[in-house]
Design an enzyme around this catalytic site. Sequence first.
Site, PDB file in Angstrom:
ATOM      1  N   SER A   1       0.824  -1.207   0.000  1.00 16.67           N
ATOM      2  CA  SER A   1       0.000   0.000   0.000  1.00 16.67           C
ATOM      3  C   SER A   1       0.856   1.255   0.000  1.00 16.67           C
ATOM      4  O   SER A   1       1.836   1.365   0.748  1.00 16.67           O
ATOM      5  CB  SER A   1      -0.911   0.017   1.233  1.00 16.67           C
ATOM      6  OG  SER A   1      -1.566   1.266   1.348  1.00 16.67           O
ATOM      7  N   CYS A   2       0.456   2.245  -0.803  1.00 16.52           N
ATOM      8  CA  CYS A   2       1.134   3.540  -0.791  1.00 16.52           C
ATOM      9  C   CYS A   2       0.876   4.281   0.511  1.00 16.52           C
ATOM     10  O   CYS A   2       1.523   5.292   0.790  1.00 16.52           O
ATOM     11  CB  CYS A   2       0.690   4.395  -1.974  1.00 16.52           C
ATOM     12  SG  CYS A   2      -1.070   4.844  -1.939  1.00 16.52           S
ATOM     13  N   SER A   3      -0.056   3.788   1.315  1.00 14.39           N
ATOM     14  CA  SER A   3      -0.370   4.417   2.594  1.00 14.39           C
ATOM     15  C   SER A   3       0.345   3.758   3.769  1.00 14.39           C
ATOM     16  O   SER A   3       0.110   4.137   4.918  1.00 14.39           O
ATOM     17  CB  SER A   3      -1.889   4.387   2.837  1.00 14.39           C
ATOM     18  OG  SER A   3      -2.564   5.187   1.899  1.00 14.39           O
TER      19      SER A   3
END
Length: 481
Positions: free
Chosen positions: A257-259
């Site tokens: 995830s980019c988060s």
Amino acid sequence: MPSSTKVTQLQDTPDARAAVASLVERARIAQAEYESYDQARVDEVVTAVGWALVQPDRNRQISELAVETTGLGNVDDKVTKNRRKTMGLLRDLQGAKSVGVIQELPELGLVEIARPVGVVGAVVPSTNPAATPTNKTINALKGRNAIILAPSPKGQAACTLLLEFIHAELDRVGAPRDLVQQLPTPVSKATTYELMNQVDLIVVTGSQNNVRSAYSSGTPAVGVGAGNVPVIIDESAELDDAARKITASKTFDNATSCSSENSLVILDDVYDDAIAALERSGGVMLTSGEKQQLEAAMWENGNLSRHIIARKAPEIAQRVGLSRSELQSATFFMVEEQHVGEEYPFSGEKLSPVLAVYRAKDFEAAFDQTRRLLDHQGKGHSCGIHTQDDAHVQRLGLEMPVCRVIVNQAHAFANGGNFDNGLPFSLSMGCGTWGQNSISDNMNYRHYLNITRIARTIPSNEPTMDDLFGDYLDKYGLAGT
């Protein structure tokens, strides 16, 4: 694989242009029919597409194929992600108006009417080859649009299987299959760029090169920015709670995830206790030598190695040749860092269960360090904080160049919407002008709508000179006299 989803072979750019044109023409025919659907029928189609992925056997089949063909993440977490993200989105859309009159403001004489944008082109990444296209498809269909998916080459197989299941559900509810299509195989840059040129709206998640291409295509585009999430742990944080949440977030789906958290900025007063809490949660701090060894293997010519990203920590240790016994059972790795920039690659996004850890003497220093990390990479995306001090939260919200400040939560779960916060469920995070994006919120169904406004007359509300300038002139007097 059943023959319900046909795959076309493609060779060169002229063929790409013709193949995409054929898909777009079919999409326009389907969308014209779909535009006549009322809200109830639209919502039934949306539910059908959600079930295409959430149905447990299909979800696991797609997740297994995704991990097998991309080599990214792990099956159980992809099953969870596909289910949670889709169910959360469907919850958000329950009762949302997207057909006909969606708002009446009689005091302003305005009526707002939802209209489709037409045919949407959606570029989706290999990290989430099922959850992201499903999310975009549901949002597009909520607005009575057709959509054509452009998967990454690695994610194409999973997307093709997903499309097969979507078509089966569209058949069940009597909706046109051509509402949801996919670029022909093999997916190429040529077909992806042709799609950007020929559709009515392009939405892009993933490669920043694709985002920039979409913005320069001449087609209205919504792109999202790069992640590189920094998270502050201040002196008031509940350390074991913070460590558990950071661990769950950082290791979920092997940090695809980019988060996911990429750097922790820990205040000096709690630094040692915070590291101890993270170690109790399964983290292992690398030695200086191990850090250098990992760095040498993790980046190839300045780019993240495909042999390292989205792998479990023990597998990374094995590939890199880190032999210390604790590393063979670690949940994630930590590396101490002091600097930020291209020469210090651990200060950027890592897409793996590896955390850079910074030590800050106080909150002011932590704020400055977080700002430097975002200025280097990820500006506009998000940051997080574990704290009981609301003044620290407010400071981040007022001054940090991010669109989301995540407070006391597992960042990867919370940032894209969660069942215990109010952010819309999404896998596409707008980063505002800080991230060179046109939106600053989580991409949602409203980004797939045109809004027509009917304006009728209302009683005149024209201000006098005194209404607007009276206080100003009383304070400063008349100018030029």
